[in-house]
Motif scaffolding. Structure first.
Motif, PDB file in Angstrom:
ATOM      1  N   ARG A  11       0.815  -1.222   0.000  1.00  0.00           N
ATOM      2  CA  ARG A  11       0.000   0.000   0.000  1.00  0.00           C
ATOM      3  C   ARG A  11       0.838   1.256   0.000  1.00  0.00           C
ATOM      4  NH1 ARG A  11      -2.992  -3.340   3.904  1.00  0.00           N
ATOM      5  NH2 ARG A  11      -1.456  -2.609   5.367  1.00  0.00           N
ATOM      6  N   HIS A 157      -4.408   4.920  -2.177  1.00  0.00           N
ATOM      7  CA  HIS A 157      -3.149   4.284  -2.574  1.00  0.00           C
ATOM      8  C   HIS A 157      -3.414   3.383  -3.771  1.00  0.00           C
ATOM      9  CE1 HIS A 157      -5.160   1.126  -0.333  1.00  0.00           C
ATOM     10  NE2 HIS A 157      -4.424   0.275  -1.044  1.00  0.00           N
ATOM     11  N   ASP A 159      -2.167  -0.401  -5.046  1.00  0.00           N
ATOM     12  CA  ASP A 159      -1.400  -1.565  -4.598  1.00  0.00           C
ATOM     13  C   ASP A 159      -0.132  -1.685  -5.450  1.00  0.00           C
ATOM     14  OD1 ASP A 159      -3.623  -1.920  -2.982  1.00  0.00           O
ATOM     15  OD2 ASP A 159      -3.859  -4.041  -3.470  1.00  0.00           O
ATOM     16  N   HIS A 213      -7.278   3.850  -4.579  1.00  0.00           N
ATOM     17  CA  HIS A 213      -8.490   3.461  -3.855  1.00  0.00           C
ATOM     18  C   HIS A 213      -8.304   3.730  -2.372  1.00  0.00           C
ATOM     19  CE1 HIS A 213      -6.015  -0.229  -4.236  1.00  0.00           C
ATOM     20  NE2 HIS A 213      -6.455  -0.542  -3.030  1.00  0.00           N
ATOM     21  N   ARG A 239      -5.534 -11.854  -4.388  1.00  0.00           N
ATOM     22  CA  ARG A 239      -4.841 -11.037  -5.396  1.00  0.00           C
ATOM     23  C   ARG A 239      -4.128 -11.902  -6.421  1.00  0.00           C
ATOM     24  NH1 ARG A 239      -4.073  -7.891  -0.653  1.00  0.00           N
ATOM     25  NH2 ARG A 239      -4.555  -5.687  -0.945  1.00  0.00           N
TER      26      ARG A 239
HETATM   27 MN    MN Z   1      -5.226  -1.581  -1.676  1.00  0.00          MN
END
Ligand code: MN
Ligand code: OGA
Length: 247
Positions: A11, A157, A159, A213, A239
């Motif tokens: 993040r 942020h 990812d 987001h 993820r």
């Molecule tokens: Mn995130």
């Protein structure tokens, strides 16, 4: 690398944009016939484009956003929610919420990762994977469990591409929340996603790479001008693995 260090790198970002607090309901897209909503396009009823997003040139981006930020309400049943919580609670309860990292992208949280799950929860997660990821996609081996206190929030942020691939899928447990996505270069281009308890959101492509987001704190949580109460919330996030060359 230690789990918590890896997750905070994930993040890692600079907070260049302030969060825009005014939101408006989408007029144009809400009037589209229901057939407009297909399995590959997000449910427009849960996406609220900010009124600052007007330009014709940005219209194409709206369509993309609906493909790349999908919200599926009631993806899991109450029984499935309880079963996931029962498995993660004992571990979470042993941790304290972190509030004190001023430079952190997230406040008021505790988190863990899990590689193995009960049979029932494995089948819920298999359903998430089937809905969210393209066939054959390589996923990170562990599922991320993020517990946000009622007083916590996640700042804008992206990812880190080094640790995460194209698609991010999150199951939302215990509380409704508002996720705000703000365009990296053009911050007037922003939208909110209403993440109701037990929904699944699937963020990919433009939504994942071109927008930051954030999960709004309780005091900032509104949806189409109405207050949303943000309580303690647990997200169970799968993820995609980063492409090999980015690792
Ligand atoms: Mn995130
Ligand atoms: C994150 C994140 C979103 C969520 O952990 O990087 O953005 O749904 N979480 O909790």
């Amino acid at each position: 690398m230690k789990i918590n260090i890896m997750l905070s790198y994930l993040r890692n970002c600079k907070f260049r944009h302030n969060i825009i607090t005014r939101t408006y309901c989408t007029e144009i897209l809400r009037e589209q016939p229901k057939e407009f909503v297909t399995s590959t396009i997000g449910d427009i009823n849960f996406i609220d484009f900010h009124s600052t997003w007007k330009n014709d040139e940005e219209e194409a981006l709206r369509k993309q956003v609906l493909e790349h930020m999908r919200v599926i309400p009631d993806f899991i049943s109450e029984a499935e929610e309880n079963s996931l919580l029962a498995e993660v609670e004992p571990q979470l309860k042993r941790m304290r919420y972190e509030f004190d990292h001023w430079d952190n992208a997230i406040q008021g949280y505790r988190e863990t990762e899990r590689g193995s799950w009960s049979e029932a929860n494995s089948s819920t997660l298999a359903r998430v994977r089937a809905a969210a990821f393209p066939p054959g996609a390589a996923l990170l081996p562990h599922v991320h469990v993020l517990d946000l206190a009622a007083a916590g929030h996640i700042r804008p942020h992206v990812d880190a591409v080094r640790f995460c691939g194209d698609t991010i899928a999150g199951l939302c447990l215990l509380s409704t929340a508002v996720m705000r996505l703000t365009h990296e270069e053009r911050p007037h281009i922003a939208f909110d996603a209403l993440l109701q308890r037990r929904c699944l959101y699937i963020m990919s492509g433009a939504a994942r790479y071109s927008f930051k987001h954030a999960v709004l704190g309780n005091e900032d949580s509104t949806w189409c001008g109405r207050r949303v109460q943000r309580l303690r919330r647990v997200a169970v996030i799968c993820r995609e693995a980063p492409p090999a060359h980015a690792a």
